[in-house]
Design a protein around this motif. Structure first.
Motif, PDB file in Angstrom:
ATOM      1  N   PHE A   1       0.991  -1.040   0.138  1.00 52.58           N
ATOM      2  CA  PHE A   1       0.035  -0.173  -0.173  1.00 52.58           C
ATOM      3  C   PHE A   1       0.835   1.265  -0.050  1.00 52.58           C
ATOM      4  CE2 PHE A   1      -2.712  -3.403   1.704  1.00 52.58           C
ATOM      5  CZ  PHE A   1      -4.039  -2.949   1.340  1.00 52.58           C
ATOM      6  N   PRO A   2       0.335   2.303  -0.252  1.00 54.64           N
ATOM      7  CA  PRO A   2       1.205   3.632  -0.127  1.00 54.64           C
ATOM      8  C   PRO A   2       1.377   3.706   1.397  1.00 54.64           C
ATOM      9  CG  PRO A   2      -0.818   4.216  -1.502  1.00 54.64           C
ATOM     10  CD  PRO A   2      -1.041   2.514  -1.127  1.00 54.64           C
ATOM     11  N   LEU A   3       2.099   4.704   1.764  1.00 57.14           N
ATOM     12  CA  LEU A   3       2.862   4.639   3.222  1.00 57.14           C
ATOM     13  C   LEU A   3       1.577   4.938   4.032  1.00 57.14           C
ATOM     14  CD1 LEU A   3       5.530   7.502   2.882  1.00 57.14           C
ATOM     15  CD2 LEU A   3       5.665   5.032   2.843  1.00 57.14           C
ATOM     16  N   SER A   4       1.484   3.972   5.165  1.00 55.25           N
ATOM     17  CA  SER A   4       0.664   4.216   6.240  1.00 55.25           C
ATOM     18  C   SER A   4       0.837   5.361   6.884  1.00 55.25           C
ATOM     19  CB  SER A   4       0.610   2.899   7.040  1.00 55.25           C
ATOM     20  OG  SER A   4       1.886   2.877   7.992  1.00 55.25           O
ATOM     21  N   PHE A   5      -0.001   5.896   8.039  1.00 56.31           N
ATOM     22  CA  PHE A   5       0.219   7.101   8.847  1.00 56.31           C
ATOM     23  C   PHE A   5       1.466   6.883   9.715  1.00 56.31           C
ATOM     24  CE2 PHE A   5      -0.601   9.423  12.617  1.00 56.31           C
ATOM     25  CZ  PHE A   5      -0.114  10.625  12.413  1.00 56.31           C
ATOM     26  N   ALA A   6       1.471   5.451  10.118  1.00 58.06           N
ATOM     27  CA  ALA A   6       2.496   5.185  11.058  1.00 58.06           C
ATOM     28  C   ALA A   6       3.808   5.477  10.140  1.00 58.06           C
ATOM     29  CB  ALA A   6       2.576   3.861  11.486  1.00 58.06           C
ATOM     30  N   GLU A   7       3.937   4.838   8.995  1.00 57.11           N
ATOM     31  CA  GLU A   7       5.133   5.078   8.082  1.00 57.11           C
ATOM     32  C   GLU A   7       5.635   6.596   7.719  1.00 57.11           C
ATOM     33  OE1 GLU A   7       5.349   0.803   5.582  1.00 57.11           O
ATOM     34  OE2 GLU A   7       3.886   2.354   5.073  1.00 57.11           O
ATOM     35  N   PHE A   8       4.297   7.137   7.622  1.00 59.38           N
ATOM     36  CA  PHE A   8       4.740   8.778   7.353  1.00 59.38           C
ATOM     37  C   PHE A   8       5.173   9.403   8.496  1.00 59.38           C
ATOM     38  CE2 PHE A   8       2.645  12.691   7.811  1.00 59.38           C
ATOM     39  CZ  PHE A   8       3.030  13.502   6.582  1.00 59.38           C
ATOM     40  N   PHE A   9       4.580   9.122   9.695  1.00 58.06           N
ATOM     41  CA  PHE A   9       4.764   9.949  10.806  1.00 58.06           C
ATOM     42  C   PHE A   9       6.328   9.592  11.339  1.00 58.06           C
ATOM     43  CE2 PHE A   9       4.641  10.453  15.498  1.00 58.06           C
ATOM     44  CZ  PHE A   9       4.682  11.795  15.309  1.00 58.06           C
ATOM     45  N   SER A  10       6.590   8.083  10.905  1.00 54.23           N
ATOM     46  CA  SER A  10       8.097   7.707  11.101  1.00 54.23           C
ATOM     47  C   SER A  10       8.978   8.646  10.686  1.00 54.23           C
ATOM     48  CB  SER A  10       8.396   6.254  10.932  1.00 54.23           C
ATOM     49  OG  SER A  10       8.456   6.079   9.636  1.00 54.23           O
ATOM     50  N   TYR A  11       8.695   9.270   9.463  1.00 45.82           N
ATOM     51  CA  TYR A  11       9.713  10.171   8.720  1.00 45.82           C
ATOM     52  C   TYR A  11       9.238  11.519   8.725  1.00 45.82           C
ATOM     53  CZ  TYR A  11      11.891  12.365   4.493  1.00 45.82           C
ATOM     54  OH  TYR A  11      12.786  12.935   3.851  1.00 45.82           O
ATOM     55  N   ALA A  12       8.165  12.049   8.999  1.00 46.69           N
ATOM     56  CA  ALA A  12       7.739  13.411   9.114  1.00 46.69           C
ATOM     57  C   ALA A  12       7.906  13.658  10.662  1.00 46.69           C
ATOM     58  CB  ALA A  12       6.324  13.412   8.852  1.00 46.69           C
ATOM     59  N   GLY A  13       7.602  13.112  11.622  1.00 42.78           N
ATOM     60  CA  GLY A  13       7.691  13.565  13.246  1.00 42.78           C
ATOM     61  C   GLY A  13       6.852  14.518  13.346  1.00 42.78           C
ATOM     62  N   GLY A  14       7.329  15.192  14.606  1.00 40.39           N
ATOM     63  CA  GLY A  14       6.549  16.387  14.811  1.00 40.39           C
ATOM     64  C   GLY A  14       5.300  16.125  15.627  1.00 40.39           C
ATOM     65  N   ASP A  15       4.584  17.117  15.813  1.00 36.32           N
ATOM     66  CA  ASP A  15       3.051  16.948  16.532  1.00 36.32           C
ATOM     67  C   ASP A  15       2.387  16.103  15.537  1.00 36.32           C
ATOM     68  OD1 ASP A  15       1.065  18.276  18.465  1.00 36.32           O
ATOM     69  OD2 ASP A  15       0.155  18.394  16.405  1.00 36.32           O
ATOM     70  N   GLU A  16       1.657  14.871  16.496  1.00 33.90           N
ATOM     71  CA  GLU A  16       0.944  14.095  15.759  1.00 33.90           C
ATOM     72  C   GLU A  16      -0.282  14.357  15.124  1.00 33.90           C
ATOM     73  OE1 GLU A  16       2.052  10.421  18.881  1.00 33.90           O
ATOM     74  OE2 GLU A  16       0.026  11.144  18.980  1.00 33.90           O
ATOM     75  N   ARG A  17      -1.113  15.464  15.557  1.00 30.79           N
ATOM     76  CA  ARG A  17      -2.289  16.035  14.899  1.00 30.79           C
ATOM     77  C   ARG A  17      -2.107  16.817  13.924  1.00 30.79           C
ATOM     78  NH1 ARG A  17      -7.844  16.484  16.035  1.00 30.79           N
ATOM     79  NH2 ARG A  17      -8.734  17.098  13.958  1.00 30.79           N
ATOM     80  N   LYS A  18      -0.977  17.553  13.875  1.00 31.51           N
ATOM     81  CA  LYS A  18      -0.471  18.345  12.803  1.00 31.51           C
ATOM     82  C   LYS A  18      -0.246  17.268  11.720  1.00 31.51           C
ATOM     83  CE  LYS A  18       0.701  22.714  14.915  1.00 31.51           C
ATOM     84  NZ  LYS A  18       1.673  23.544  15.083  1.00 31.51           N
ATOM     85  N   ALA A  19       0.564  16.251  11.768  1.00 30.35           N
ATOM     86  CA  ALA A  19       0.885  15.143  10.879  1.00 30.35           C
ATOM     87  C   ALA A  19      -0.345  14.406  10.203  1.00 30.35           C
ATOM     88  CB  ALA A  19       1.993  14.226  11.583  1.00 30.35           C
ATOM     89  N   LEU A  20      -1.113  14.435  11.195  1.00 32.93           N
ATOM     90  CA  LEU A  20      -2.491  13.625  10.903  1.00 32.93           C
ATOM     91  C   LEU A  20      -3.144  14.473   9.902  1.00 32.93           C
ATOM     92  CD1 LEU A  20      -4.496  11.189  10.920  1.00 32.93           C
ATOM     93  CD2 LEU A  20      -5.301  12.212  12.555  1.00 32.93           C
ATOM     94  N   ASP A  21      -3.292  15.747  10.025  1.00 36.78           N
ATOM     95  CA  ASP A  21      -4.035  16.726   9.218  1.00 36.78           C
ATOM     96  C   ASP A  21      -3.410  16.593   7.921  1.00 36.78           C
ATOM     97  OD1 ASP A  21      -5.633  17.132  11.321  1.00 36.78           O
ATOM     98  OD2 ASP A  21      -4.606  19.147  11.762  1.00 36.78           O
ATOM     99  N   THR A  22      -2.035  16.809   7.941  1.00 33.77           N
ATOM    100  CA  THR A  22      -1.332  16.722   6.433  1.00 33.77           C
ATOM    101  C   THR A  22      -1.326  15.408   5.748  1.00 33.77           C
ATOM    102  OG1 THR A  22       0.559  18.185   7.362  1.00 33.77           O
ATOM    103  CG2 THR A  22       0.926  16.859   5.459  1.00 33.77           C
ATOM    104  N   TYR A  23      -1.640  14.176   6.580  1.00 33.71           N
ATOM    105  CA  TYR A  23      -1.782  12.705   5.880  1.00 33.71           C
ATOM    106  C   TYR A  23      -3.276  12.844   5.160  1.00 33.71           C
ATOM    107  CZ  TYR A  23      -1.684   8.072   5.405  1.00 33.71           C
ATOM    108  OH  TYR A  23      -1.862   6.582   4.859  1.00 33.71           O
ATOM    109  N   MET A  24      -3.951  13.294   6.003  1.00 28.13           N
ATOM    110  CA  MET A  24      -5.570  13.312   5.634  1.00 28.13           C
ATOM    111  C   MET A  24      -5.669  14.045   4.404  1.00 28.13           C
ATOM    112  SD  MET A  24      -7.750  13.263   9.074  1.00 28.13           S
ATOM    113  CE  MET A  24      -9.368  13.041   8.450  1.00 28.13           C
TER     114      MET A  24
END
Length: 424
Positions: free
Chosen positions: A156-179
């Motif tokens: 699959f494309p990157l999961s949120f966990a995979e994305f966040f392992s690279y992006a880091g930072g605030d979890e909610r902001k990272a989720l907003d970007t991912y969504m």
């Protein structure tokens, strides 16, 4: 580079299992990186000589001749030989680009890549790995084509966990970007918002639509694009080819046939761009034929398809949960349970019935439950099952996880996506 350890470990576990390893997934989701970079580096780290890893990238011009399966097979056989003390690895990228050919030396028999790979996998000193971006090109029944001797690994494309392992930072902001932009790996290298949007849009115009049109001989590309738009606007909603055909007929002021729409939808599914979730009657233990739900493989691609006009976080969240459940290897259906209280006969929906062998869990997706009506709606469907399987509501509006008085587990979306809680 994101490591993608879950896929890498599956490849490692299945090395030398006498089967062809078939890596599937939408184009640009990271299949080639997984095989040609991550797994390649793993083999080198284990002492495999670089010249014992044969790499054929069939979408590159210098490898076009190997789209002829006989040429490919003869090339590999000449290098590998029969010395079982020398171990060889074969990587073939975008195997769906191969063509069927006539073997004039052996009775003018039509030969496919499956015939050649079945021949190559008989070599005791050769371990074979292929990638493909189209289930039709690979055959919907990979086990049959490979005579029951294939291991499929769907990427699959990157999961949120995979994305966040690279992006880091605030979890909610990272989720907003991912969504908003999803998990296509190339996005990690793009910082400008416009560049991200342009990249996702270009995947349709330069890759996905062209692939579907060319592979399936599509004559009405305009209808194909209309269907992609319609399905993007209808994620998490029930629909069927008849509804789509009626909507397009009205929009285009011409009669659009249901069969044509059904075929085009199947071509889109075969390209791994969307997937279909069937409806299952919890009490009757049967599947409904129609309507079903359709989800985009990547929410960023879905948003780009609509030019970011319909950013509805509740539906996007449901799409993300569905993708995450599939990514973890579960069987996922949409649940239907009948409410007969008060002499009625009303069908209620459970967003997902998740099965893992003999284990089952019911899941509702709720962006927020900020009213009594919304809370009653989400809880009623789960309670109507009247069984003892685990029941979960995944939410965005709670700071921590808890069980309510009905024994239903309320789970924060980020905790679910980062795999901090056990579903079973």
């Amino acid at each position: 580079m994101v490591k993608r350890d879950s896929y890498l470990q599956r490849l490692v576990r299945n090395m030398w299992n006498s089967e062809v390893k078939v890596i599937t997934g939408i184009r640009r989701c990271g299949k080639s990186v997984l095989l040609f970079d991550l797994f390649y580096e793993y083999l080198l780290s284990k002492g495999v000589p670089e010249n014992h890893i044969l790499k054929l990238e069939l979408d590159q011009r210098r490898y076009y001749k190997f789209r002829n399966p006989i040429t490919l097979c003869e090339y590999v056989e000449e290098i590998v030989g029969t010395d079982e003390n020398e171990k060889w690895y074969l990587f073939i990228d975008e195997v769906q680009l191969t063509a069927k050919v006539v073997d004039r030396e052996n009775g003018n028999i039509e030969v496919s890549i499956y015939d050649m790979l079945n021949e190559l996998k008989a070599y005791k000193n050769l371990d074979v790995y292929v990638t493909g971006s189209n289930s039709k090109g690979l055959s919907k029944d990979i086990a049959t084509e490979f005579r029951g001797r294939a291991t499929q690994i769907h990427v699959f494309p990157l999961s949120f966990a995979e994305f966040f392992s690279y992006a880091g930072g605030d979890e909610r902001k990272a989720l907003d970007t991912y969504m908003l932009y999803g998990g296509m790996p190339r996005l990690l290298a793009l910082k400008d918002e416009k560049d991200k949007k342009d990249y996702l849009t270009s995947l349709y115009s330069e890759l996905y639509v062209k692939d579907i049109v060319e592979r399936n001989g599509i004559e009405r590309e305009d209808i194909l694009n209309d269907i992609l738009d319609f399905l993007a606007s209808q994620i998490s909603s029930l629909t069927n080819p008849s509804n789509i055909a009626n909507a397009l007929s009205s929009m285009k002021n011409e009669k659009i046939g249901v069969t044509l729409v059904s075929n085009y939808v199947q071509h889109i599914i075969d390209s791994f761009l969307i997937s279909m979730a069937k409806r299952y009657d919890v009490k009757g233990k049967t599947y409904f034929r129609y309507p079903n739900k359709y989800y985009y493989t990547d929410v960023g691609l879905r948003n780009a398809r609509l030019n970011y006009r319909q950013y509805d976080p509740g539906h996007i969240m449901e799409n993300m949960i569905y993708n995450e459940l599939l990514r973890r290897g579960y069987s996922v259906d949409v649940g239907v349970v009948t409410d007969r209280t008060g002499g009625g006969n009303t069908q209620k929906e459970i967003d997902f019935i998740v099965n893992d062998a003999d284990k089952k869990v019911y899941i509702q997706s709720a962006f927020r439950m900020d009213s009594d009506k919304k809370e009653t709606s989400e809880l009623t469907s789960l309670l109507l099952t009247k069984d003892f399987f685990k029941k979960v509501i995944i939410r965005m509006d709670i700071p921590h996880n808890f069980y309510d008085d009905n024994g239903i587990f309320h789970c924060n979306l980020i905790d679910f996506l980062l795999d901090r809680v056990a579903l079973f």
